[in-house]
Design an enzyme around this catalytic site. Structure first.
Site, short mmCIF file in Angstrom:
data_model
loop_
_atom_site.label_atom_id
_atom_site.label_comp_id
_atom_site.label_asym_id
_atom_site.label_seq_id
_atom_site.Cartn_x
_atom_site.Cartn_y
_atom_site.Cartn_z
N CYS A 2 0.72 -1.16 -0.01
CA CYS A 2 -0.03 -0.11 0.01
C CYS A 2 0.92 1.20 0.03
O CYS A 2 2.08 1.17 0.14
CB CYS A 2 -0.96 0.16 1.22
N TRP A 75 -3.49 -2.25 -1.30
CA TRP A 75 -3.55 -3.59 -1.71
C TRP A 75 -3.82 -4.66 -0.96
O TRP A 75 -3.39 -4.75 0.17
CB TRP A 75 -1.80 -3.76 -1.94
N ASN A 99 -0.96 1.01 6.33
CA ASN A 99 -0.07 0.03 5.55
C ASN A 99 0.59 -1.02 6.58
O ASN A 99 0.87 -0.63 7.62
CB ASN A 99 1.15 0.69 4.98
N GLY A 100 0.36 -2.12 6.06
CA GLY A 100 0.93 -3.46 6.73
C GLY A 100 -0.24 -4.32 7.21
O GLY A 100 -1.49 -4.33 6.45
N GLU A 479 14.75 -23.32 -11.02
CA GLU A 479 14.27 -21.99 -10.84
C GLU A 479 15.53 -20.95 -11.16
O GLU A 479 15.58 -19.92 -11.69
CB GLU A 479 13.70 -21.50 -9.53
N LYS A 483 15.87 -18.04 -13.92
CA LYS A 483 16.19 -16.67 -13.65
C LYS A 483 17.30 -16.59 -14.57
O LYS A 483 17.21 -15.27 -15.25
CB LYS A 483 16.64 -16.60 -12.24
N HIS A 502 22.89 -39.98 -17.01
CA HIS A 502 21.81 -40.41 -17.90
C HIS A 502 21.90 -39.64 -19.19
O HIS A 502 20.73 -39.59 -19.91
CB HIS A 502 20.36 -40.53 -17.35
N LYS A 598 5.36 -9.70 -17.85
CA LYS A 598 4.91 -9.87 -16.53
C LYS A 598 3.97 -11.04 -16.50
O LYS A 598 3.91 -11.85 -15.51
CB LYS A 598 4.73 -8.78 -15.67
#
Length: 603
Positions: A2, A75, A99-100, A479, A483, A502, A598
């Site tokens: 937020c 948010w 906020n939080g 991952e 990246k 293998h 995105k």
């Protein structure tokens, strides 16, 4: 994440608040609002969606002259993105923005409701204003009532409060969420969550510290910490808004890597109670009566799902199957109606994942969404949702969304284990302790990044990368490779360490880079044997491990940990920085890599 803006002065408060909130749009939001007080009258406005909607609602409102104002972009974390849940929240004579996450809001809310206080919203924030007014009825002193209110709050918060009973003041408090006070022309004072909202309208800033609280008026600034007065200390504001939005980092991705400690802590807030996991909307009875788990996702979220499959089977004794959404939707899958079908998506709009969810719903399965964006398509469709609370992620290559997805999945595996009685009390205590330690692990020093930056010059040539690991470190290898591919445009593949012989080992030579994940707590000796085979064929080895590996060409030493997942998160952040620094050396646009979006909303 937020955004907050506050103002005391004689300027046009509507414009100042709207312009400030506009500068905080990069933090992400789903609704916005403001409250303006002048001549002891408070006007407030709220709107869902873009700031333009709030601007339209306030287009005929003017507030030039002495007064105060607070504004907020929300948010959603508690409650849907609706006008009722938008900030500011209000009582009889006071308004608050926040906020939080107030971790103990339910306890406070229950207490206030027994006194006959009515709540309008689903948010945790509303308890602040009602608790303040309840304390004020007892104490008959505005600041003492506010001080007592703040002392009750547990969790993370940056909050501003205005009240008709102190018409020329803004009360503030900050703990584990950012907030600054700034000075402008003509005795004007401002609050903001970030420098970005202050540049151009203020000259000096004071960055509040955790546990700071107090009030400001036109002619005084009072700041306290643990009931002791603190002398305000202002410094010049930076002049670059882009720099301010990135909070001093070179790239949004870099900023988001360093935010992971904070957002992981926020993801856990209110969900670990009495040494147990309690996830909203999921009872132990519900979890005890499912036959198995199906995890479905794409890209980075798929790697989170793969990691979670090990946790569900190991901790909860639940069969876990992992599906790539783009393949699942065309395979005519055989589904068990008593499965829990879990979809994972940062945006909640991933086209393939959304279609997979529709298939599961049509087949009558129980469905759960793990998502970062409330009111997204996937959230609206799923039976139940767990929000990751990561805040907006501007970098295309996901970092903090991955971390929070894993934290939520780990918590879900533990709650499932507890519900199914597949884990001993001592073991669940150990797991929760490891969970709670993750924010500390992710709070890395810049020394680590500097070491990786120096090493990165070794990895600009060659014919490719192997990222290898075993067990949960195999999905982490996938991952890490993703990246690197996303932002450096270098070829990289993730493999289980035991699969080298293998076929892939045929590629091994002095121009093949191998990034070896070698945790102490998970099959170290077996992984070591696999890496030795690559070293014998002249592959260039970067070992990431708490134990020295004499055959490595480069070595990044991790800290000694007692839990494999602790090692996982430390290696995760190392791989993210590794990819970042190589991409920077190659001169690439880290935040907007070529050919990528995105949110993938088409096939």
């Amino acid at each position: 994440m937020c955004g907050i803006v506050g103002y005391i002065g004689s300027g046009e408060k509507r414009d100042i608040i709207l312009n400030g909130l506009k500068e905080l749009e990069y933090r992400g939001y789903d609704s916005a609002g403001m409250a303006v007080m002048s001549e002891n009258e408070i006007n407030y406005f709220k709107a869902v969606g873009k700031l333009e909607n709030l601007a339209q609602k306030t287009k005929d409102f003017s507030s030039i002259g002495k007064g105060v104002a607070i504004g907020h972009t929300r948010w959603a974390t508690h409650g849907k993105p609706t006008e009722i849940n938008a900030h500011p929240h209000f009582g009889e004579h006071s308004f608050v923005v926040h906020n939080g996450i107030i971790e103990n809001y339910k306890e406070i809310k229950d207490e206030l409701e027994t006194k006959g206080i009515k709540f309008l919203s689903q948010t945790d924030t509303e308890v602040i204003v009602h608790l303040f007014e309840a304390n004020l009825r007892e104490l008959d002193d505005v600041f003492k009532a506010y001080e007592k209110t703040i002392s009750r709050l547990q969790g993370a918060y940056a909050t501003l409060l205005i009240t008709k009973l102190a018409p020329n003041k803004i009360f503030f408090a900050k703990d584990a969420a950012p907030m600054a006070i700034a000075k402008g022309e003509n005795n004007e004072l401002f609050f903001a969550s970030s420098d970005a909202a202050l540049i151009g309208i203020a000259k000096e800033v004071m960055y509040l510290e955790d546990k700071n609280y107090g009030f400001i008026s036109i002619d005084e600034i009072k700041i306290y910490k643990h009931a002791q007065a603190i002398l305000p200390a202002f410094v010049p504001l930076p002049k670059d808004k882009s720099y301010a939005q990135k909070e001093g980092y070179r790239f949004f991705m870099e900023k988001e890597i360093y935010e992971q400690s904070t957002v992981v802590a926020e993801c856990m807030m209110g969900r670990i109670k009495n040494k147990n996991i309690e996830l909203e909307g999921l009872s132990n009875e519900y979890l005890a009566n499912i036959d198995d788990i199906v995890l479905c996702a794409c890209g980075t979220s798929y790697h989170a799902a793969l990691t979670a499959s090990y946790l569900f089977e190991r901790l909860a004794d639940l069969r876990a199957k992992v599906e790539i959404a783009s393949e699942f939707r065309y395979r005519k899958p055989k589904l068990n109606k008593n499965s829990l079908f879990i979809v994972i998506s940062q945006s909640g709009e991933t086209a393939d994942t959304l279609e997979a969810l529709k298939i599961a719903k049509d087949a009558g399965l129980k469905t759960l969404a793990i998502c970062n964006v409330d009111n997204s398509s996937i959230v609206r469709l799923a039976d139940t949702t767990l929000l990751t609370r990561a805040g907006i992620e501007k970098g295309v290559a996901s970092t903090k969304a991955f971390a929070t997805q894993l934290i939520l999945l780990w918590m879900l595996a533990l709650q499932s284990a507890n519900a199914r009685k597949s884990i001993a009390k001592e073991d669940i205590k150990s797991e929760i302790n490891a969970l709670l330690h993750v924010p500390t692990i992710l709070n890395i020093s810049t020394n680590l990044q500097e070491k990786i930056r120096r090493l990165s010059k070794h990895y600009l040539h060659g014919h490719g990368f192997f990222f290898i690991g075993r067990d949960i470190f195999y999905p982490l290898a996938l991952e890490g490779a993703l990246k690197l591919k996303e932002i450096s445009y270098l070829h990289a593949e993730g493999y289980p360490s035991g699969e080298m012989k293998h076929g892939p080992i045929a590629l091994a030579d002095e121009r093949l880079f191998t990034i070896a994940l070698m945790p102490k707590n998970s099959l170290y000796e077996k992984t070591k044997s696999n890496v030795e085979e690559l070293a014998a064929r002249d592959a260039y080895i970067l070992a990431i491990s708490p134990q020295e590996f004499e055959l490595s060409d480069d070595f990044i030493k991790t800290s000694e940990q007692s839990h494999a997942m602790s090692e996982f998160f430390e290696m995760m952040i190392i791989l993210q920085i590794f990819a970042l620094e190589i991409a920077v050396r190659l001169g690439n646009d880290v935040d907007m890599p070529r050919n990528l979006a995105k949110s993938v909303t088409v096939e």
